[in-house]
Structures are given as C-alpha cells and as structure tokens.
Design an enzyme around this catalytic site. Structure first.
Site, short mmCIF file in Angstrom:
data_model
loop_
_atom_site.label_atom_id
_atom_site.label_comp_id
_atom_site.label_asym_id
_atom_site.label_seq_id
_atom_site.Cartn_x
_atom_site.Cartn_y
_atom_site.Cartn_z
N LYS A 212 0.84 -1.19 0.00
CA LYS A 212 0.00 0.00 0.00
C LYS A 212 0.88 1.24 0.00
O LYS A 212 1.53 1.56 1.00
CB LYS A 212 -0.89 0.04 1.24
CG LYS A 212 -1.95 1.12 1.09
CD LYS A 212 -2.60 1.51 2.39
CE LYS A 212 -2.02 2.76 2.99
NZ LYS A 212 -2.12 3.97 2.17
N GLU B 180 10.09 1.46 10.34
CA GLU B 180 11.00 2.59 10.10
C GLU B 180 10.20 3.85 10.34
O GLU B 180 9.31 4.18 9.54
CB GLU B 180 11.52 2.55 8.65
CG GLU B 180 12.34 1.33 8.31
CD GLU B 180 13.68 1.30 9.03
OE1 GLU B 180 14.15 2.35 9.48
OE2 GLU B 180 14.24 0.20 9.17
N GLY C 178 6.83 5.01 8.10
CA GLY C 178 5.89 6.12 8.28
C GLY C 178 6.08 6.75 9.64
O GLY C 178 7.16 6.65 10.24
N CYS D 254 13.07 11.76 6.53
CA CYS D 254 13.18 11.33 7.94
C CYS D 254 14.58 11.57 8.49
O CYS D 254 14.77 11.64 9.69
CB CYS D 254 12.82 9.85 8.04
SG CYS D 254 13.76 8.83 6.91
N GLU E 289 8.87 15.91 15.97
CA GLU E 289 9.19 15.92 14.54
C GLU E 289 8.28 16.91 13.80
O GLU E 289 7.06 16.81 13.89
CB GLU E 289 9.01 14.51 13.96
CG GLU E 289 9.46 14.43 12.51
CD GLU E 289 9.22 13.05 11.88
OE1 GLU E 289 8.11 12.51 12.02
OE2 GLU E 289 10.16 12.53 11.25
N THR F 139 1.67 6.02 13.91
CA THR F 139 1.11 4.93 13.08
C THR F 139 1.83 3.62 13.39
O THR F 139 1.19 2.57 13.51
CB THR F 139 1.24 5.26 11.58
OG1 THR F 139 0.86 6.61 11.36
CG2 THR F 139 0.38 4.34 10.73
P1 NAD Z 1 1.96 7.94 8.09
O1 NAD Z 1 2.32 7.12 9.27
O2 NAD Z 1 0.85 8.89 8.21
O3 NAD Z 1 1.61 7.03 6.85
C1 NAD Z 1 2.49 6.05 6.34
C2 NAD Z 1 1.70 4.98 5.64
O4 NAD Z 1 0.93 4.28 6.61
C3 NAD Z 1 0.71 5.50 4.61
O5 NAD Z 1 0.67 4.62 3.51
C4 NAD Z 1 -0.60 5.48 5.37
O6 NAD Z 1 -1.73 5.38 4.55
C5 NAD Z 1 -0.42 4.22 6.21
N1 NAD Z 1 -1.27 4.15 7.42
C6 NAD Z 1 -1.82 5.17 8.12
N2 NAD Z 1 -2.54 4.69 9.16
C7 NAD Z 1 -2.43 3.34 9.12
C8 NAD Z 1 -2.92 2.28 9.94
N3 NAD Z 1 -3.68 2.51 11.01
N4 NAD Z 1 -2.59 1.01 9.62
C9 NAD Z 1 -1.78 0.77 8.57
N5 NAD Z 1 -1.30 1.73 7.74
C10 NAD Z 1 -1.61 3.00 8.02
O7 NAD Z 1 3.31 8.68 7.66
P2 NAD Z 1 3.48 9.75 6.50
O8 NAD Z 1 2.89 11.04 6.98
O9 NAD Z 1 3.04 9.17 5.21
O10 NAD Z 1 5.07 9.86 6.43
C11 NAD Z 1 5.82 10.73 7.21
C12 NAD Z 1 6.46 9.98 8.35
O11 NAD Z 1 7.24 8.90 7.88
C13 NAD Z 1 7.43 10.84 9.13
O12 NAD Z 1 7.25 10.61 10.50
C14 NAD Z 1 8.79 10.34 8.69
O13 NAD Z 1 9.84 10.55 9.61
C15 NAD Z 1 8.52 8.90 8.49
N6 NAD Z 1 9.52 8.30 7.62
C16 NAD Z 1 10.43 7.43 8.15
C17 NAD Z 1 11.41 6.88 7.35
C18 NAD Z 1 12.43 5.91 7.90
O14 NAD Z 1 13.06 5.24 7.11
N7 NAD Z 1 12.60 5.81 9.21
C19 NAD Z 1 11.45 7.20 5.99
C20 NAD Z 1 10.52 8.08 5.49
C21 NAD Z 1 9.55 8.63 6.30
#
Ligand code: NAD
Length: 481
Positions: free
Chosen positions: A173, A248, A226, A282, A384, A230
């Site tokens: 997804k 991650e 993400g 990130c 963050e 989450t």
């Molecule tokens: P998010 O957690 O809102 O969403 C990430 C993904 O999870 C999306 O596809 C979303 O639809 C899905 N999601 C949301 N709720 C869910 C649930 N209850 N169950 C399963 N899936 C669900 O994050 P975002 O806003 O898309 O991304 C930004 C975040 O990601 C920042 O905190 C950033 O630091 C982090 N990030 C981390 C890394 C890493 O490698 N550590 C890399 C990139 C981004």
C-alpha cells in the site's frame, strides 16, 4: 483527470466499492486525479492472489526471479523522465530532485536486491566434531509493505525489492497522498512479465487498507515506513498476532558542528541536510548544534545560503524548494513556527507561506525557516516537524552536546562535523541513533544497515538485514555419531 487503479492478480482493476478519493497537486493546490478508495474486500482479493502466487514464485530459481526484477529496473530507467515528472507533480518536490535522487534510487533498489539475492548465503556450524548445524533461509509468505509520501517510489521499491527477491509475494500500500508512481510502477511490472499475483498494490486510506493488511491473518510479516504514532498502532495490532515486524519511523536528528570543522563543507552539507525535499526526509538534521567558538560565523554563512534558496515552481529548473505535500501538512508546519515564537524562539528567516505567481499561486510553499533562541528540550526541539524548519543552538563541550543530541524520544540518524578523528569516533559511539554521518549527510551504501533506535523504529533495512527480515531461518542439526 488521471484515474489510478489497483494492481491485483496481474490486472489493473477498479476498487470493488467503486469509490475514489481526490489526489492533489500540491504545487497548484488543486485536485488532478482520483485514487481508489479501496477497503478490506480489495485487500482480501489481493491476499488471495498473493497466496496463490506464492508456491510458484518462491520455488522459481533465484536467477529467474532476479531476471524479472532486473527487467523492472531497466524499465524504470527507460521511463525515468516520465516517472520523475509524475513524482514531482504528485509530491511537490523539485523535478530536478526527483530526476537526480528519487527515480534513480528506485531502479537502484530493484537492481541491488535482484543481484544481492544471487549472493545471499546461509551459515553452517561444525559443533565440536559431534554434529553439523546448517541453517536454511526460506521466504516467509505474503509480505505486507506499507510506505509513506515523502520519497514515494524510492521507499516503495526499498521494501518490495528485497521482499520479492527473497521469494515472498507482496500486498503493498503506497501512501494515499502520493500514489501516482506506484501506479505507473504496476504497469512496468506487467510489461516486465512479473507473474500475476506476485505483487499486488492496493491504493487507499491507512486506517482502511493499511489496517486491513496489518490485521490480515494470512500476512505473516509487515514492513512499514511512516510516522511513529502509526507505527505504534500497527505494532499493537501485529504483535499479538506474532507477525514479523519491521518499523522505520520518525526522526528528530541532531546536526553537531564542532569548532574544528571544515566550515565550507559543513555549511554545504548542512543546507542539504536541513532543506532537501522541503525538509521532508526522515533523516533531515532539524536540530543544529554549533560549538560557541564558531557559532556566529556559522550562522552568518548558513543564513546567507538559506536566504538564497529559491522557493519556486517544482517544474522550473533552478527551484531549490518546492511545495510541501499537502494543505494539512503546511498547516502543521506553520503551527510549529507559531509554537516556536511562543516558546521564545526568534525566526531569523522564512517560516511563512510563500505566494508564487501564475499556476502555483494556490500551492503549498513555505520559505525555509531558521530559528534560534530555543531550549534544547522545548517542544519544537523535541517533536518531529518534517518541514523546511531548523533550530540552531550553541554548545560548549562535547559532553553537553551529546546530552542534547540524545535528549529526544527519537534515534534515527545524526550528523557530526569535525576534523578531529578521535572526536568523530568518540562522539559517534555515544550517540543513540542507528545511523551516524561524519562530515557528510545522506551518503548511502545500500549494503549498510538502515534504521533507528528508540521511537525511530524496530529492526533494520538494507543489504543482508533486509534479506534476513524477509526470510525465515531454520536450523537443522545432524549428529556425526
Ligand atoms: P503515516 O504514518 O501517516 O503514513 C504512512 C503509511 O501508513 C501511509 O501509507 C498510510 O496510509 C499508512 N497508514 C496510516 N494509518 C495506518 C494504519 N492505522 N494502519 C496501517 N497503515 C496506516 O506517515 P506519512 O505522513 O506518510 O510519512 C511521514 C512519516 O514517515 C514521518 O514521521 C517520517 O519521519 C517517516 N519516515 C520514516 C522513514 C524511515 O526510514 N525511518 C522514511 C521516510 C519517512
């Protein structure tokens, strides 16, 4: 209007409900396409297809699997201009960045794991001449892969490439905020001859589609990138089901600048670490700690460079800062600027919405912000923000700055600038983060372990770590007597 479709069992299909979500172009602030608003019924279909495909894909020779994935990499390279444009339009990032970083990295991810799997080996142990132990590593089954919006195709392929190379089938997804390149990728997979059901892409909302993937009993492993909140909710669902989990998550990374640094390199790298992709990586270094002996000198040079960054139409050459990803995200970032003022910070530059002329007049642009005067432990320095905002603070001693650096709930990455080799080692070892860069930032080698400590995640991606995650180890002990 572009209408995206799911990719299930080798076919591009509409969501069973027939419902769609709106997809925004952040540089223009307008809807330009539709995304399937899929639900658990679509996930169910995808899991069925992936389950059916698993015995054939996992039994295929490693060389055959590798060939298909290499073909996918070649097609990404062939379509790189189209994919880069799609990524820029969907995400708001400068086209130049999508062309130089996102899309080349997507094909590198595919190529890296398509070839890494050819060399992946397992261990054997001779036990005091009494027995021989050998370990097998076999694919686990249907992998659930969930990715975010900031580096859409880059992070999407970073998960599915090792999952597929190791012989798993996948239900993936992408973020509903930036679904376009994953959709184009599904067309590439069809053209490359990836067998039906091996990869399934279900578009839609996190709490609906993501949650349905996480709680599906036939998906034994989840790889998620993400936000930390989450990740916590995913862990709460997956842990009692004993799923394998890779998380991650977020970061609040320190950028530590010592008085003995190479100042030119430090300023160059700090600009990149602060504002690449509008600060929406990130790994961005959003807390800049500068030793007092060079604090004024650094700040002056840094500010000159920040003020010269061009906030502009992502499609125009020369734009350094594009749009942030959505109205909601822009509002969140601007709210942190207001909070910084309340917490006693001084905004030295930027921090307000920028109104551009022409087609981008309603886009989500923010001038890059530099804040000083904040305590290391205030909310702006602990939470963050994930936007073009950095906080600069002075420090005196090594011990003091290590305390500041380690003070957040996060532990993803850190950057150190010093010409003193012993100090570089000493400080690196004391930082509680999964990745430390010395005199550079985001210099990546795909073989290295990637991931964070504390609330930045669980597990590591990259190289052998990823192939180990996506396989199940079994030890077989044979007596020699
Ligand atoms: P998010 O957690 O809102 O969403 C990430 C993904 O999870 C999306 O596809 C979303 O639809 C899905 N999601 C949301 N709720 C869910 C649930 N209850 N169950 C399963 N899936 C669900 O994050 P975002 O806003 O898309 O991304 C930004 C975040 O990601 C920042 O905190 C950033 O630091 C982090 N990030 C981390 C890394 C890493 O490698 N550590 C890399 C990139 C981004």
């Amino acid at each position: 209007m572009d209408k995206i479709q799911n990719y299930i069992d080798g076919q591009l299909t509409d969501p069973l409900s027939g419902h769609y979500l709106e997809n925004y172009n952040p540089a223009e602030g307008v809807v330009y396409g539709l995304i399937p608003d899929s639900d658990e019924k679509d996930v169910q279909r995808a899991v069925k297809a992936a389950t059916k495909a698993f015995p054939v894909w996992s039994a295929m020779s490693v060389a055959e699997r590798s060939d298909v994935l290499l073909k996918v990499a070649d097609l990404i390279d062939r379509d790189s201009d189209l994919l880069a444009l799609a990524e820029s339009v969907d995400n708001g990032k400068p086209l130049s960045l999508a062309k130089s970083v996102d899309i080349p990295r997507a094909s590198s991810n595919m190529r890296f794991f398509a070839t890494a799997i050819l060399h992946f080996s397992s261990e054997s142990h001779l036990t005091d001449n009494k027995a021989i132990n050998y370990t097998t590593r076999t694919p686990v089954g249907v992998a659930g892969c969930i990715s975010p919006w900031n580096l859409p195709l880059y992070l999407f392929t970073w998960k599915i490439a090792p999952a597929l190379a190791a012989g798993n089938t996948v239900v993936a997804k992408p973020s509903e905020v930036t679904p376009m390149t994953a959709y184009l990728f599904s067309k590439i997979c069809i053209e490359a001859g990836l067998p039906s059901g091996v990869l399934n892409i279900v578009h839609g909302l996190g709490p609906k589609v993501g949650q349905a993937i996480v709680e599906h009993p036939d998906i034994p492993l989840i790889s998620f990138t993400g936000g930390t909140a989450t990740g916590k909710s995913i862990a709460a669902t997956a842990a009692p089901m004993f799923k394998k989990l890779s998380l991650e998550l977020g970061g609040k990374n320190p950028n530590i600048i010592f008085g003995d640094c190479d100042l030119k390199n430090t300023v160059d790298e700090s600009i990149r670490a602060s504002f690449s992709n509008q600060g929406q990586i990130c790994l961005c270094g959003s807390r800049i700690f500068v030793q007092r002996s060079i604090y004024d000198q650094f700040l002056k040079l840094f500010l000159e460079r920040v003020k010269a960054l061009k906030v502009g139409d992502p499609l125009e050459a020369g734009s350094d800062i594009g749009a942030v990803v959505s109205q909601a995200h822009m509002d969140k970032v601007l709210a942190y600027i207001e909070l910084a003022k309340k917490e006693g910070g001084e905004i030295l530059c930027g921090g307000a919405q920028v109104k551009l002329p022409g087609r981008c007049e309603n886009g989500y642009f923010i001038a890059p912000a530099v804040i000083t005067g904040l305590d290391y432990n205030c909310r702006v320095n602990q939470e963050e923000i994930f936007g073009p905002v950095v906080s600069v603070m002075p420090f005196d001693s090594e011990e003091e700055v290590i305390g500041y650096a380690n003070s957040t709930a996060y532990g993803l990455s850190a950057t150190i600038f010093t010409e003193n080799l012993k100090r570089a080692h000493r400080v690196s070892h004391q930082l509680k983060s999964g990745i430390v860069w010395v005199n550079c930032w985001l210099l990546r080698d795909l073989r290295t372990p990637f991931g964070g400590m504390k609330q930045s995640g669980v597990g590591r991606e990259g190289g052998e770590e990823a192939l180990r995650f996506f396989t199940e180890a079994k030890n077989i002990c044979i007596s020699l007597k």
